[in-house]
Design a protein around this motif. Structure first.
Motif, PDB file in Angstrom:
ATOM      1  N   ALA A  11       1.442  76.930-112.189  1.00  0.00           N
ATOM      2  CA  ALA A  11       2.789  77.429-112.432  1.00  0.00           C
ATOM      3  C   ALA A  11       3.336  78.038-111.144  1.00  0.00           C
ATOM      4  CB  ALA A  11       2.773  78.474-113.538  1.00  0.00           C
ATOM      5  N   ILE A  12       4.653  77.963-110.981  1.00  0.00           N
ATOM      6  CA  ILE A  12       5.309  78.456-109.769  1.00  0.00           C
ATOM      7  C   ILE A  12       6.384  79.456-110.172  1.00  0.00           C
ATOM      8  CG2 ILE A  12       6.794  77.819-107.822  1.00  0.00           C
ATOM      9  CD1 ILE A  12       5.354  75.091-107.830  1.00  0.00           C
ATOM     10  N   THR A  13       6.408  80.599-109.474  1.00  0.00           N
ATOM     11  CA  THR A  13       7.487  81.566-109.623  1.00  0.00           C
ATOM     12  C   THR A  13       8.206  81.648-108.287  1.00  0.00           C
ATOM     13  OG1 THR A  13       6.273  82.833-111.268  1.00  0.00           O
ATOM     14  CG2 THR A  13       8.096  83.952-110.161  1.00  0.00           C
ATOM     15  N   LEU A  14       9.482  81.290-108.283  1.00  0.00           N
ATOM     16  CA  LEU A  14      10.267  81.337-107.051  1.00  0.00           C
ATOM     17  C   LEU A  14      10.515  82.793-106.655  1.00  0.00           C
ATOM     18  CD1 LEU A  14      12.946  78.592-107.844  1.00  0.00           C
ATOM     19  CD2 LEU A  14      10.796  78.324-106.598  1.00  0.00           C
ATOM     20  N   ILE A  15      10.391  83.087-105.364  1.00  0.00           N
ATOM     21  CA  ILE A  15      10.693  84.429-104.856  1.00  0.00           C
ATOM     22  C   ILE A  15      11.894  84.392-103.913  1.00  0.00           C
ATOM     23  CG2 ILE A  15       8.359  85.314-105.183  1.00  0.00           C
ATOM     24  CD1 ILE A  15       7.904  84.843-102.162  1.00  0.00           C
ATOM     25  N   GLY A  16      12.546  83.246-103.853  1.00  0.00           N
ATOM     26  CA  GLY A  16      13.751  83.022-103.062  1.00  0.00           C
ATOM     27  C   GLY A  16      14.236  81.612-103.338  1.00  0.00           C
ATOM     28  N   THR A  28       4.673  65.392-108.478  1.00  0.00           N
ATOM     29  CA  THR A  28       4.544  65.806-109.873  1.00  0.00           C
ATOM     30  C   THR A  28       4.314  67.308-109.938  1.00  0.00           C
ATOM     31  OG1 THR A  28       3.550  63.684-110.446  1.00  0.00           O
ATOM     32  CG2 THR A  28       3.178  65.498-111.980  1.00  0.00           C
ATOM     33  N   PHE A  29       5.040  67.961-110.869  1.00  0.00           N
ATOM     34  CA  PHE A  29       4.791  69.359-111.204  1.00  0.00           C
ATOM     35  C   PHE A  29       4.166  69.370-112.592  1.00  0.00           C
ATOM     36  CE2 PHE A  29       7.999  69.976-107.983  1.00  0.00           C
ATOM     37  CZ  PHE A  29       7.565  71.109-107.320  1.00  0.00           C
ATOM     38  N   GLN A  30       2.940  69.878-112.690  1.00  0.00           N
ATOM     39  CA  GLN A  30       2.229  69.915-113.966  1.00  0.00           C
ATOM     40  C   GLN A  30       2.610  71.126-114.814  1.00  0.00           C
ATOM     41  OE1 GLN A  30       0.440  67.479-115.052  1.00  0.00           O
ATOM     42  NE2 GLN A  30       0.177  66.314-113.185  1.00  0.00           N
ATOM     43  N   GLU A  31       3.017  72.226-114.168  1.00  0.00           N
ATOM     44  CA  GLU A  31       3.284  73.484-114.874  1.00  0.00           C
ATOM     45  C   GLU A  31       4.713  73.958-114.647  1.00  0.00           C
ATOM     46  OE1 GLU A  31       1.349  75.056-117.031  1.00  0.00           O
ATOM     47  OE2 GLU A  31      -0.236  73.576-116.798  1.00  0.00           O
ATOM     48  N   LYS A  32       5.069  75.084-115.275  1.00  0.00           N
ATOM     49  CA  LYS A  32       6.415  75.654-115.239  1.00  0.00           C
ATOM     50  C   LYS A  32       6.833  76.102-113.845  1.00  0.00           C
ATOM     51  CE  LYS A  32       4.840  78.366-118.550  1.00  0.00           C
ATOM     52  NZ  LYS A  32       4.553  79.136-119.692  1.00  0.00           N
ATOM     53  N   ILE A  33       8.148  76.088-113.622  1.00  0.00           N
ATOM     54  CA  ILE A  33       8.754  76.695-112.439  1.00  0.00           C
ATOM     55  C   ILE A  33       9.748  77.722-112.958  1.00  0.00           C
ATOM     56  CG2 ILE A  33      10.113  76.350-110.358  1.00  0.00           C
ATOM     57  CD1 ILE A  33       9.115  73.456-110.304  1.00  0.00           C
ATOM     58  N   PHE A  49       8.474  66.207-113.698  1.00  0.00           N
ATOM     59  CA  PHE A  49       8.321  67.607-114.079  1.00  0.00           C
ATOM     60  C   PHE A  49       7.787  67.614-115.512  1.00  0.00           C
ATOM     61  CE2 PHE A  49      11.588  67.475-110.874  1.00  0.00           C
ATOM     62  CZ  PHE A  49      11.337  68.577-110.076  1.00  0.00           C
ATOM     63  N   HIS A  50       6.506  67.998-115.692  1.00  0.00           N
ATOM     64  CA  HIS A  50       5.884  67.976-117.010  1.00  0.00           C
ATOM     65  C   HIS A  50       6.158  69.227-117.833  1.00  0.00           C
ATOM     66  CE1 HIS A  50       3.690  64.229-116.669  1.00  0.00           C
ATOM     67  NE2 HIS A  50       3.280  64.579-115.473  1.00  0.00           N
ATOM     68  N   ALA A  51       6.576  70.294-117.196  1.00  0.00           N
ATOM     69  CA  ALA A  51       6.791  71.570-117.887  1.00  0.00           C
ATOM     70  C   ALA A  51       8.204  72.072-117.593  1.00  0.00           C
ATOM     71  CB  ALA A  51       5.746  72.583-117.430  1.00  0.00           C
ATOM     72  N   THR A  70      13.754  60.361-111.780  1.00  0.00           N
ATOM     73  CA  THR A  70      13.111  61.620-112.130  1.00  0.00           C
ATOM     74  C   THR A  70      12.874  61.688-113.626  1.00  0.00           C
ATOM     75  OG1 THR A  70      14.139  62.763-110.274  1.00  0.00           O
ATOM     76  CG2 THR A  70      13.359  64.133-112.083  1.00  0.00           C
ATOM     77  N   SER A  71      11.662  62.088-113.996  1.00  0.00           N
ATOM     78  CA  SER A  71      11.323  62.378-115.380  1.00  0.00           C
ATOM     79  C   SER A  71      11.232  63.890-115.479  1.00  0.00           C
ATOM     80  CB  SER A  71       9.989  61.722-115.738  1.00  0.00           C
ATOM     81  OG  SER A  71       9.628  62.050-117.062  1.00  0.00           O
ATOM     82  N   ILE A  72      11.991  64.464-116.412  1.00  0.00           N
ATOM     83  CA  ILE A  72      12.122  65.919-116.413  1.00  0.00           C
ATOM     84  C   ILE A  72      12.050  66.472-117.829  1.00  0.00           C
ATOM     85  CG2 ILE A  72      14.633  65.980-116.561  1.00  0.00           C
ATOM     86  CD1 ILE A  72      14.494  68.081-114.241  1.00  0.00           C
ATOM     87  N   THR A  73      11.569  67.711-117.919  1.00  0.00           N
ATOM     88  CA  THR A  73      11.494  68.431-119.186  1.00  0.00           C
ATOM     89  C   THR A  73      12.612  69.460-119.196  1.00  0.00           C
ATOM     90  OG1 THR A  73       9.124  68.056-119.128  1.00  0.00           O
ATOM     91  CG2 THR A  73       9.860  69.681-120.665  1.00  0.00           C
ATOM     92  N   ASP A  74      12.589  70.405-120.079  1.00  0.00           N
ATOM     93  CA  ASP A  74      13.671  71.374-120.252  1.00  0.00           C
ATOM     94  C   ASP A  74      14.044  72.082-118.953  1.00  0.00           C
ATOM     95  OD1 ASP A  74      13.278  70.668-122.852  1.00  0.00           O
ATOM     96  OD2 ASP A  74      12.432  72.569-123.471  1.00  0.00           O
ATOM     97  N   VAL A  75      15.366  72.340-118.796  1.00  0.00           N
ATOM     98  CA  VAL A  75      15.879  73.053-117.627  1.00  0.00           C
ATOM     99  C   VAL A  75      16.815  74.157-118.113  1.00  0.00           C
ATOM    100  CG1 VAL A  75      17.146  72.899-115.458  1.00  0.00           C
ATOM    101  CG2 VAL A  75      15.763  70.958-116.226  1.00  0.00           C
ATOM    102  N   SER A  76      16.577  75.385-117.647  1.00  0.00           N
ATOM    103  CA  SER A  76      17.414  76.526-118.009  1.00  0.00           C
ATOM    104  C   SER A  76      17.848  77.243-116.732  1.00  0.00           C
ATOM    105  CB  SER A  76      16.629  77.482-118.914  1.00  0.00           C
ATOM    106  OG  SER A  76      17.401  78.607-119.224  1.00  0.00           O
TER     107      SER A  76
END
Length: 161
Positions: A11-16, A28-33, A49-51, A70-76
């Protein structure tokens, strides 16, 4: 160094604000961003984007360019979402105070819902697939060009082709 593919497994948490420019290398991103910052992805390769993006903490904005599928899951997001690459999706797209813009083709892999509180929804490219599509703009307009889906719902203050 050239990579055949790039795979992010944690999982990735953006800090900027962040930009991913992978050229033609698939990734590929396996976890949440998550994180309250802008994320821009520029890729001519296949992006997956799997998560969810912004599932725990909405992103400030999300932009996708480069032309790769691009294959993508939910985006908020709290702000704009811009998709200028073809999408294969089965997602929910939500923005609280921004527009959601799809500039290329969208292929539904499952049901898709797009909702904005204060903004517009625009689908310039064709949308297709044997699933349902829901578009809700509480305080905004909805525009589209070509939709061929199983069922279609559009709710907004101004709706049209």
């Amino acid at each position: 160094m050239l990579f055949r593919s790039i795979n992010f497994t944690d999982a990735i948490t953006l800090i900027g604000d962040a930009t991913i420019d992978s050229g033609s290398t698939p990734f590929t991103f396996q976890e949440k961003i998550n994180g309250g910052f802008a994320l821009t992805v520029n890729s001519a390769g296949t992006s997956t984007f799997h998560a969810p993006l912004g599932g725990v903490g909405p992103l400030a904005s999300f932009s996708l360019t480069g032309g790769g599928v691009t294959s993508i899951t939910d985006v908020s997001t709290t702000g704009n979402q811009t998709y200028n690459s073809p999408l294969m999706t089965s997602s929910r797209y939500t923005a609280t105070t921004g527009d959601i813009f799809f500039g290329e083709s969208v292929t539904l892999k499952d049901h898709m819902a797009v909702a904005v509180s204060l903004g517009d929804i625009t689908l310039e490219g064709p949308v297709s697939g044997p699933f349902s599509l829901s578009l809700i703009a509480q305080e905004g307009s909805i525009t589209w060009n070509d939709i061929a889906v199983r069922s279609f719902l559009a709710i907004g203050t101004e709706i049209g082709r």
